[in-house]
Design a protein around this motif. Structure first.
Motif, mmCIF file in Angstrom:
data_model
loop_
_atom_site.group_PDB
_atom_site.id
_atom_site.type_symbol
_atom_site.label_atom_id
_atom_site.label_comp_id
_atom_site.label_asym_id
_atom_site.label_seq_id
_atom_site.Cartn_x
_atom_site.Cartn_y
_atom_site.Cartn_z
ATOM 1 N N ALA A 79 37.584 -20.779 2.938
ATOM 2 C CA ALA A 79 37.407 -22.139 2.408
ATOM 3 C C ALA A 79 37.186 -22.090 0.895
ATOM 4 C CB ALA A 79 36.233 -22.826 3.102
ATOM 5 N N LEU A 80 36.360 -21.155 0.443
ATOM 6 C CA LEU A 80 36.091 -21.031 -0.994
ATOM 7 C C LEU A 80 37.371 -20.671 -1.749
ATOM 8 C CD1 LEU A 80 32.676 -19.260 -0.564
ATOM 9 C CD2 LEU A 80 32.987 -21.303 -1.982
ATOM 10 N N SER A 81 38.159 -19.765 -1.181
ATOM 11 C CA SER A 81 39.403 -19.361 -1.834
ATOM 12 C C SER A 81 40.398 -20.520 -1.889
ATOM 13 C CB SER A 81 39.992 -18.161 -1.081
ATOM 14 O OG SER A 81 41.246 -17.817 -1.615
ATOM 15 N N VAL A 82 40.569 -21.223 -0.784
ATOM 16 C CA VAL A 82 41.532 -22.344 -0.737
ATOM 17 C C VAL A 82 41.129 -23.444 -1.722
ATOM 18 C CG1 VAL A 82 42.323 -24.252 0.737
ATOM 19 C CG2 VAL A 82 42.406 -21.888 1.585
ATOM 20 N N PHE A 83 39.838 -23.756 -1.791
ATOM 21 C CA PHE A 83 39.374 -24.781 -2.741
ATOM 22 C C PHE A 83 39.634 -24.310 -4.182
ATOM 23 C CE2 PHE A 83 35.933 -27.255 -4.906
ATOM 24 C CZ PHE A 83 36.309 -28.524 -4.490
ATOM 25 N N GLY A 84 39.400 -23.019 -4.418
ATOM 26 C CA GLY A 84 39.665 -22.455 -5.749
ATOM 27 C C GLY A 84 41.145 -22.509 -6.094
ATOM 28 N N ILE A 85 42.016 -22.226 -5.127
ATOM 29 C CA ILE A 85 43.470 -22.313 -5.377
ATOM 30 C C ILE A 85 43.846 -23.755 -5.727
ATOM 31 C CG2 ILE A 85 45.758 -22.091 -4.337
ATOM 32 C CD1 ILE A 85 44.589 -19.813 -2.571
ATOM 33 N N ALA A 86 43.258 -24.709 -5.006
ATOM 34 C CA ALA A 86 43.538 -26.120 -5.320
ATOM 35 C C ALA A 86 43.116 -26.434 -6.758
ATOM 36 C CB ALA A 86 42.828 -27.041 -4.328
ATOM 37 N N GLY A 87 42.010 -25.848 -7.204
ATOM 38 C CA GLY A 87 41.576 -26.017 -8.594
ATOM 39 C C GLY A 87 42.575 -25.398 -9.566
ATOM 40 N N HIS A 95 22.298 -18.990 -13.558
ATOM 41 C CA HIS A 95 22.614 -17.598 -13.205
ATOM 42 C C HIS A 95 24.086 -17.470 -12.843
ATOM 43 C CE1 HIS A 95 18.266 -17.879 -12.322
ATOM 44 N NE2 HIS A 95 18.230 -16.598 -12.674
ATOM 45 N N LYS A 96 24.621 -16.273 -13.048
ATOM 46 C CA LYS A 96 25.962 -15.983 -12.528
ATOM 47 C C LYS A 96 25.837 -15.715 -11.025
ATOM 48 C CE LYS A 96 26.800 -12.636 -15.540
ATOM 49 N NZ LYS A 96 27.439 -11.532 -16.234
ATOM 50 N N SER A 97 26.906 -15.950 -10.301
ATOM 51 C CA SER A 97 26.859 -15.688 -8.851
ATOM 52 C C SER A 97 26.547 -14.219 -8.572
ATOM 53 C CB SER A 97 28.182 -16.090 -8.192
ATOM 54 O OG SER A 97 29.253 -15.418 -8.822
ATOM 55 N N THR A 98 27.080 -13.339 -9.424
ATOM 56 C CA THR A 98 26.868 -11.902 -9.192
ATOM 57 C C THR A 98 25.403 -11.486 -9.424
ATOM 58 O OG1 THR A 98 27.825 -11.642 -11.396
ATOM 59 C CG2 THR A 98 29.237 -11.076 -9.523
ATOM 60 N N ASP A 99 24.634 -12.315 -10.190
ATOM 61 C CA ASP A 99 23.192 -12.034 -10.351
ATOM 62 C C ASP A 99 22.444 -12.271 -9.039
ATOM 63 O OD1 ASP A 99 23.630 -11.694 -13.054
ATOM 64 O OD2 ASP A 99 22.952 -13.717 -13.601
ATOM 65 N N ALA A 100 23.074 -12.994 -8.121
ATOM 66 C CA ALA A 100 22.374 -13.450 -6.904
ATOM 67 C C ALA A 100 22.771 -12.652 -5.664
ATOM 68 C CB ALA A 100 22.651 -14.936 -6.683
ATOM 69 N N ALA A 147 20.343 -13.883 3.789
ATOM 70 C CA ALA A 147 21.181 -13.783 5.002
ATOM 71 C C ALA A 147 20.444 -12.991 6.087
ATOM 72 C CB ALA A 147 22.514 -13.129 4.661
ATOM 73 N N GLN A 148 19.812 -11.902 5.677
ATOM 74 C CA GLN A 148 19.091 -11.086 6.672
ATOM 75 C C GLN A 148 17.903 -11.850 7.250
ATOM 76 O OE1 GLN A 148 18.330 -7.528 4.406
ATOM 77 N NE2 GLN A 148 20.440 -6.812 4.663
ATOM 78 N N ALA A 149 17.179 -12.559 6.393
ATOM 79 C CA ALA A 149 15.983 -13.273 6.857
ATOM 80 C C ALA A 149 16.332 -14.484 7.713
ATOM 81 C CB ALA A 149 15.148 -13.707 5.650
ATOM 82 N N SER A 150 17.445 -15.138 7.421
ATOM 83 C CA SER A 150 17.764 -16.409 8.095
ATOM 84 C C SER A 150 18.759 -16.264 9.232
ATOM 85 C CB SER A 150 18.354 -17.392 7.073
ATOM 86 O OG SER A 150 19.599 -16.910 6.594
ATOM 87 N N GLY A 151 19.565 -15.208 9.204
ATOM 88 C CA GLY A 151 20.653 -15.072 10.183
ATOM 89 C C GLY A 151 21.884 -15.874 9.804
ATOM 90 N N ALA A 152 21.838 -16.548 8.641
ATOM 91 C CA ALA A 152 22.995 -17.332 8.191
ATOM 92 C C ALA A 152 23.936 -16.457 7.362
ATOM 93 C CB ALA A 152 22.525 -18.505 7.333
ATOM 94 N N ILE A 153 25.199 -16.851 7.327
ATOM 95 C CA ILE A 153 26.103 -16.344 6.293
ATOM 96 C C ILE A 153 25.713 -17.058 5.007
ATOM 97 C CG2 ILE A 153 28.511 -16.342 5.493
ATOM 98 C CD1 ILE A 153 28.000 -14.413 7.863
ATOM 99 N N VAL A 154 25.567 -16.323 3.910
ATOM 100 C CA VAL A 154 25.160 -16.933 2.640
ATOM 101 C C VAL A 154 26.309 -16.828 1.633
ATOM 102 C CG1 VAL A 154 23.525 -16.835 0.709
ATOM 103 C CG2 VAL A 154 22.709 -16.529 3.057
ATOM 104 N N ALA A 155 26.638 -17.961 1.011
ATOM 105 C CA ALA A 155 27.693 -18.009 -0.004
ATOM 106 C C ALA A 155 27.106 -18.469 -1.325
ATOM 107 C CB ALA A 155 28.807 -18.960 0.430
ATOM 108 N N VAL A 156 27.495 -17.785 -2.401
ATOM 109 C CA VAL A 156 27.054 -18.133 -3.754
ATOM 110 C C VAL A 156 28.298 -18.465 -4.569
ATOM 111 C CG1 VAL A 156 25.636 -17.437 -5.713
ATOM 112 C CG2 VAL A 156 25.330 -16.282 -3.507
ATOM 113 N N SER A 157 28.381 -19.700 -5.063
ATOM 114 C CA SER A 157 29.564 -20.080 -5.838
ATOM 115 C C SER A 157 29.406 -19.687 -7.296
ATOM 116 C CB SER A 157 29.797 -21.588 -5.727
ATOM 117 O OG SER A 157 28.627 -22.268 -6.132
ATOM 118 N N GLY A 158 30.552 -19.523 -7.967
ATOM 119 C CA GLY A 158 30.566 -19.156 -9.382
ATOM 120 C C GLY A 158 31.953 -18.672 -9.746
ATOM 121 N N ALA A 159 32.064 -17.956 -10.855
ATOM 122 C CA ALA A 159 33.373 -17.428 -11.261
ATOM 123 C C ALA A 159 33.956 -16.580 -10.130
ATOM 124 C CB ALA A 159 33.224 -16.614 -12.535
ATOM 125 N N VAL A 160 33.104 -15.770 -9.506
ATOM 126 C CA VAL A 160 33.455 -15.112 -8.241
ATOM 127 C C VAL A 160 32.549 -15.716 -7.181
ATOM 128 C CG1 VAL A 160 33.601 -12.924 -6.987
ATOM 129 C CG2 VAL A 160 33.871 -12.947 -9.481
#
Ligand SMILES: Nc1ncnc2c1ncn2[C@@H]1O[C@H](COP(=O)(O)OP(=O)(O)OP(=O)(O)O)[C@@H](O)[C@H]1O
Ligand SMILES: Cc1ncsc1CCO
Ligand SMILES: [Mg+2]
Length: 283
Positions: free
Chosen positions: A236-244, A159-164, A172-185
Motif C-alpha cells: 500500500a505504501l509503495s502504490v501510494f508513493g507511485i501515485a505520488g 525525525h527521519k523514518s530511518t531514525d525510528a 511491533a514486538q510489544a504490541s503484536g502489530a505490524i508497524v509502519a513509519v512513513s518518510g523518504a523511505v
C-alpha cells in the motif's frame, strides 16, 4: 559483468514485491472492500477520495450509537486520532474492540502521539486494543515506543523514518502489530523483519493528510490479504508513493499534486506498478 550478476541476484525479490503490490491493488479494485474510517476533520475528504480512487469503499461513521450495528459489517477499520476529543475517544475504542472481536483488521494512525499527555494516553490505550497495523511518521512512532511526551512539531515529523527503526521494532514486538513509519523511505516491520518502500516524492509532505490517507489505504490492502499483513502494508505504501511519483509529473505544486495523485492512483496499471515499485528488505 559483476553488476549484471548482482542485478540477477536481486531481481527475484524485487519482482516478487512488485507483483505482490499489483496483485493486492487488483484485488482491492475487484473486491471493493468497505473501510470504516474514524478520522480527523482535516483528512476526511482526501482519505475518502484515496480509498475510492484505489477501488475501495470508504465510510466515515464515528457515532458511538451506530458502531454495534455497523463495525462488524466492514472489511477493515481505520482509527486516526488527529483531531482527538473526549467525545470521540470512546467511539474509537468501541470500534477497535468490535473490529478485533469480529476478526476484522484495524489500523491505528497515532497522529501527534507525543504532543500531549492526553493524546499519548489515548494512543497507548488504543494500542492495548490490538491494532493489526500502526502507521505513523518518525516522531509519532518514537513517542509511542518510548511512551513519552516530547517537544514536537505537532502533526509533522522532526525525525527521519530511518531514525525510528529501533522504535518501530520495539513497538511491533510489544504490541503484536505490524508497524509502519512513513518518510523518504517507508519502513515496515513485524519486530524482526524490516522492509523499506522507496517510492513517493517529497512534495507529498506539503499536502495535509497524505499520511492519514495512506494509513486508510493500508487498511484496504490488509483487508484483502489478512494473512500477509506486512506485505500488504508495504505494498500500500509503495502504490501510494507511485501515485505520488506519477502525479508529480503533471503537478505544479501541492494543490495540483493532490489532484494528480488521486487521478494517478485511479489510473495506475500493471506495467506502471511492475516498473516503479521499489520495495526491499532492510534486514
Ligand atoms: N521525503 C519524502 N520523499 C518521498 N516521499 C515522502 C517523503 N516524506 C514523506 N513521503 C510520503 O508522503 C506520505 C505522507 O508521509 P508523512 O510522513 O508526511 O505522513 P504524516 O506526517 O503522517 O502526514 P499527515 O499527518 O499530513 O497525514 C507517505 O506516503 C510517505 O511515503
Ligand atoms: C493538520 C492536522 N491537525 C490535526 S490532524 C491534521 C491532519 C494531518 O495529520
Ligand atoms: Mg500523520
Amino acid at each position: 559483468m559483476e553488476s549484471k550478476s548482482n542485478y540477477k541476484e536481486e531481481e527475484p525479490e524485487a519482482t516478487m514485491w512488485s507483483q505482490k503490490a499489483w496483485a493486492l491493488l487488483s484485488t482491492v479494485r475487484s473486491q471493493s472492500p468497505l473501510i470504516q474510517c474514524i478520522t480527523n476533520f482535516v483528512s476526511m475528504d482526501l482519505m475518502a477520495n484515496t480509498l475510492l480512487s484505489a477501488g475501495a469503499s470508504p465510510a466515515m461513521l464515528h457515532t458511538l450509537e451506530e458502531l454495534t450495528d455497523f463495525t462488524p459489517q466492514v472489511h477493515a477499520l481505520c482509527v486516526n486520532v488527529g483531531t482527538l476529543s473526549t467525545g470521540w475517544l470512546p467511539a474509537m475504542k468501541l470500534a477497535a474492540e468490535l473490529a478485533h472481536k469480529s476478526g476484522k483488521p484495524w489500523v491505528l494512525d497515532p497522529v501527534a502521539a507525543g504532543a500531549s499527555g492526553f493524546r499519548l494516553k489515548a494512543c497507548l490505550e488504543l494500542v492495548e486494543l490490538k491494532p493489526t497495523v500502526i502507521r505513523g511518521n518518525g516522531s509519532e512512532i518514537i513517542a509511542l515506543a518510548k511512551a513519552s511526551v516530547e517537544p514536537t512539531k505537532g502533526v509533522d515529523s522532526s525525525h527521519k523514518s530511518t531514525d525510528a527503526i529501533e522504535s518501530a521494532k520495539s513497538l511491533a514486538q510489544a504490541s503484536g502489530a505490524i508497524v509502519a513509519v512513513s518518510g523518504a523511505v517507508d519502513i515496515v516491520t513485524d519486530g524482526n523483519r524490516v522492509v523499506g518502500a522507496h517510492n513517493g516524492v517529497a512534495m507529498m509532505t506539503k499536502i495535509t493528510a497524505t499520511g492519514c490517507s495512506v494509513t486508510a489505504l493500508i487498511a484496504a490492502f490488509v483487508s484483502v490479504d489478512q494473512s500477509h499483513v506486512l506485505e500488504a502494508t508495504a505494498s500500500a505504501l509503495s502504490v501510494f508513493g507511485i501515485a505520488g511519483e506519477m502525479g508529480m509529473k503533471m503537478a505544479n505544486g501541492p494543490a495540483s499534486l493532490r489532484m494528480h495523485l488521486i487521478d494517478s492512483l485511479y489510473g495506475i496499471d500493471e506495467a506502471c506498478v511492475l516498473s516503479h515499485a521499489k520495495i526491499t528488505s532492510l534486514s
